[in-house]
Design an enzyme around this catalytic site. Structure first.
Site, PDB file in Angstrom:
ATOM      1  N   HIS A  61       0.613  -1.198  -0.069  1.00 42.95           N
ATOM      2  CA  HIS A  61       0.057   0.128  -0.171  1.00 42.95           C
ATOM      3  C   HIS A  61       0.936   1.204   0.124  1.00 42.95           C
ATOM      4  O   HIS A  61       0.973   2.021   0.860  1.00 42.95           O
ATOM      5  CB  HIS A  61      -1.108   0.036   1.214  1.00 42.95           C
ATOM      6  CG  HIS A  61      -2.145  -0.999   1.023  1.00 42.95           C
ATOM      7  ND1 HIS A  61      -2.976  -0.444   0.049  1.00 42.95           N
ATOM      8  CD2 HIS A  61      -2.315  -2.030   1.494  1.00 42.95           C
ATOM      9  CE1 HIS A  61      -3.933  -1.231  -0.035  1.00 42.95           C
ATOM     10  NE2 HIS A  61      -3.789  -2.379   0.890  1.00 42.95           N
ATOM     11  N   ASP A  66      -4.426   1.693   2.375  1.00 43.64           N
ATOM     12  CA  ASP A  66      -5.085   0.961   3.665  1.00 43.64           C
ATOM     13  C   ASP A  66      -5.553   2.029   4.884  1.00 43.64           C
ATOM     14  O   ASP A  66      -6.388   1.830   5.749  1.00 43.64           O
ATOM     15  CB  ASP A  66      -3.870   0.089   4.283  1.00 43.64           C
ATOM     16  CG  ASP A  66      -2.425   0.932   4.336  1.00 43.64           C
ATOM     17  OD1 ASP A  66      -2.273   1.949   3.773  1.00 43.64           O
ATOM     18  OD2 ASP A  66      -1.490   0.227   4.892  1.00 43.64           O
ATOM     19  N   TYR A 259      -8.469  10.274 -16.621  1.00 41.84           N
ATOM     20  CA  TYR A 259      -9.479  10.853 -15.679  1.00 41.84           C
ATOM     21  C   TYR A 259      -9.711  12.369 -16.022  1.00 41.84           C
ATOM     22  O   TYR A 259      -8.570  12.916 -16.455  1.00 41.84           O
ATOM     23  CB  TYR A 259      -8.825  10.502 -14.332  1.00 41.84           C
ATOM     24  CG  TYR A 259      -8.431   9.337 -13.677  1.00 41.84           C
ATOM     25  CD1 TYR A 259      -9.124   8.378 -14.503  1.00 41.84           C
ATOM     26  CD2 TYR A 259      -7.627   9.297 -12.720  1.00 41.84           C
ATOM     27  CE1 TYR A 259      -8.927   7.024 -13.827  1.00 41.84           C
ATOM     28  CE2 TYR A 259      -7.245   7.834 -12.351  1.00 41.84           C
ATOM     29  CZ  TYR A 259      -7.800   6.538 -12.904  1.00 41.84           C
ATOM     30  OH  TYR A 259      -7.653   5.534 -12.500  1.00 41.84           O
ATOM     31  N   GLU A 332       0.537   6.276  12.323  1.00 42.63           N
ATOM     32  CA  GLU A 332      -0.901   5.497  12.356  1.00 42.63           C
ATOM     33  C   GLU A 332      -1.655   6.525  13.355  1.00 42.63           C
ATOM     34  O   GLU A 332      -2.825   6.422  13.183  1.00 42.63           O
ATOM     35  CB  GLU A 332      -0.792   4.371  13.325  1.00 42.63           C
ATOM     36  CG  GLU A 332      -0.032   3.124  12.421  1.00 42.63           C
ATOM     37  CD  GLU A 332      -0.070   1.767  12.961  1.00 42.63           C
ATOM     38  OE1 GLU A 332      -1.117   1.102  12.483  1.00 42.63           O
ATOM     39  OE2 GLU A 332       0.995   1.513  14.020  1.00 42.63           O
TER      40      GLU A 332
END
Length: 352
Positions: A61, A66, A259, A332
């Site tokens: 990731h 994630d 895109y 985190e």
């Protein structure tokens, strides 16, 4: 899916193959807000030694998806617990294939995730490794660029390298094409918003004494203006053809129309920015600059008034580990910030 079941949130899976749509409904009708997280990885061998390191060799990731998934799961859990205090419906979109053109967003839209009930607004978030953990960033209006993939095949006439008079060397033709394109597009005086044309791959599979028949060149065009984007396609094609014809060669140009540019709705962005300030404090909510990177969230923004913002993930006193690298990592604690900010945005949207 297991977590959504655990939280008691009804969902449909198998949308655009691996996409998931959860739905949280309050007792009263009201706005319908969709929240989106992308969930694909990248073909990169992870170099980090961390507890949440990828368990799939050759994939990681490296773009923080994630974190996006973890944040949206947390948001869904909290909103489901307080749904009866709200007024409206929340759609939870876990979208596959943001990293790979044509992207999962347009496929999920085509399969109806913005209907039944009709979605009023879409909110999305992406990590930003240069922004400190605990902070978020916003940019109203044009924010991220459109992206087109360019594939050129320059065909000449191969032969022995010692007899250049008998060949049409596609390597030399390609070199002149690349230099001409670079000269034209590095001139920023053109009537357009910011843009960039970059080539990252060229293959001319000859040898020291062999001139190949053809050369393959791959690149990308990024822009914020659809009119200029279309005009740039014509300019590229004309330059390629003119130079190739001058030498008796040919140039085939394939443009994979990617895109669209991402436009954040001004009114919605202003409201959710204020909500973020309420939750995190003004010092933790920062303005962002336009970026020439691209995002298929732009398809959602083209369908509904939307806001796509950034979540800081930089660890304190540590070097920046950039997106799409084998050492990309996050603080985190940013997940708590991501959950709190998005929950409050939704709460304020459904209560106002």
């Amino acid at each position: 899916c297991e977590k959504l079941k655990e939280y008691g949130i009804p969902f449909n899976s198998g949308i655009a193959k691996t996409g998931i749509l959860g739905t949280i409904e309050s007792r009263e009708k009201g706005k319908v807000i969709a929240l989106r997280a992308d969930m694909d990885a990248l073909p990169i061998i992870e170099a980090n030694d961390i507890s949440y390191k990828s368990t799939h060799e050759g994939f990681m990731h490296a773009c923080g998806h994630d974190v996006h998934m973890a944040c949206l799961l947390g948001v869904a859990r909290v909103l489901n617990e307080i749904k009866d205090e709200l007024k409206g419906t929340i759609k939870i979109i876990f979208q596959p294939s943001e990293e790979k053109f044509p992207g999962g967003a347009i496929k999920m839209i085509e399969q109806g995730v913005l209907e039944n009930p009709h979605v009023d607004h879409v909110i999305g978030m992406h990590v930003l490794p240069t922004l400190e953990s605990g902070k978020v960033g916003f940019k109203a209006g044009k924010y991220m660029a459109s992206t087109d993939e360019l594939y050129l095949t320059v065909t000449g006439k191969g032969g022995h390298a010692a007899t250049p008079e008998l060949v049409i060397n596609p390597l030399l033709v390609s070199a002149e094409i690349l230099l001409a394109l670079n000269t034209f597009f590095k001139d920023k005086s053109h009537d357009a918003d910011a843009y960039v044309l970059t080539f990252g791959r060229i293959i001319g599979d000859g040898r020291t004494n062999i001139v190949p028949d053809f050369v393959s060149i791959d690149g990308t065009l990024r822009a914020y203006n659809e009119t200029w984007r279309k005009k740039a396609h014509e300019i590229i094609r004309n330059i390629c053809n003119e130079i190739a014809e001058k030498y008796g060669a040919s140039c085939e140009l394939l443009i994979a129309h990617g895109y669209p540019f991402l436009n954040n709705d001004v009114e919605l962005t202003s409201r959710v920015l204020d909500s973020a300030i309420d939750m995190l404090g003004r010092e933790n909510v920062l303005p962002l600059e336009m970026r020439l990177t691209a995002e298929d969230f732009a398809y959602f923004a083209a369908e509904r008034p939307s806001c796509f913002y950034r979540l800081g993930t930089k660890k304190e006193n540590s070097a920046v580990t950039n997106l799409h690298t084998n050492t990309f990592d996050v603080d985190e604690s940013a997940i708590e910030t991501g959950i709190a900010a998005m929950v409050w945005m939704v709460v304020m949207e459904l209560l106002c």
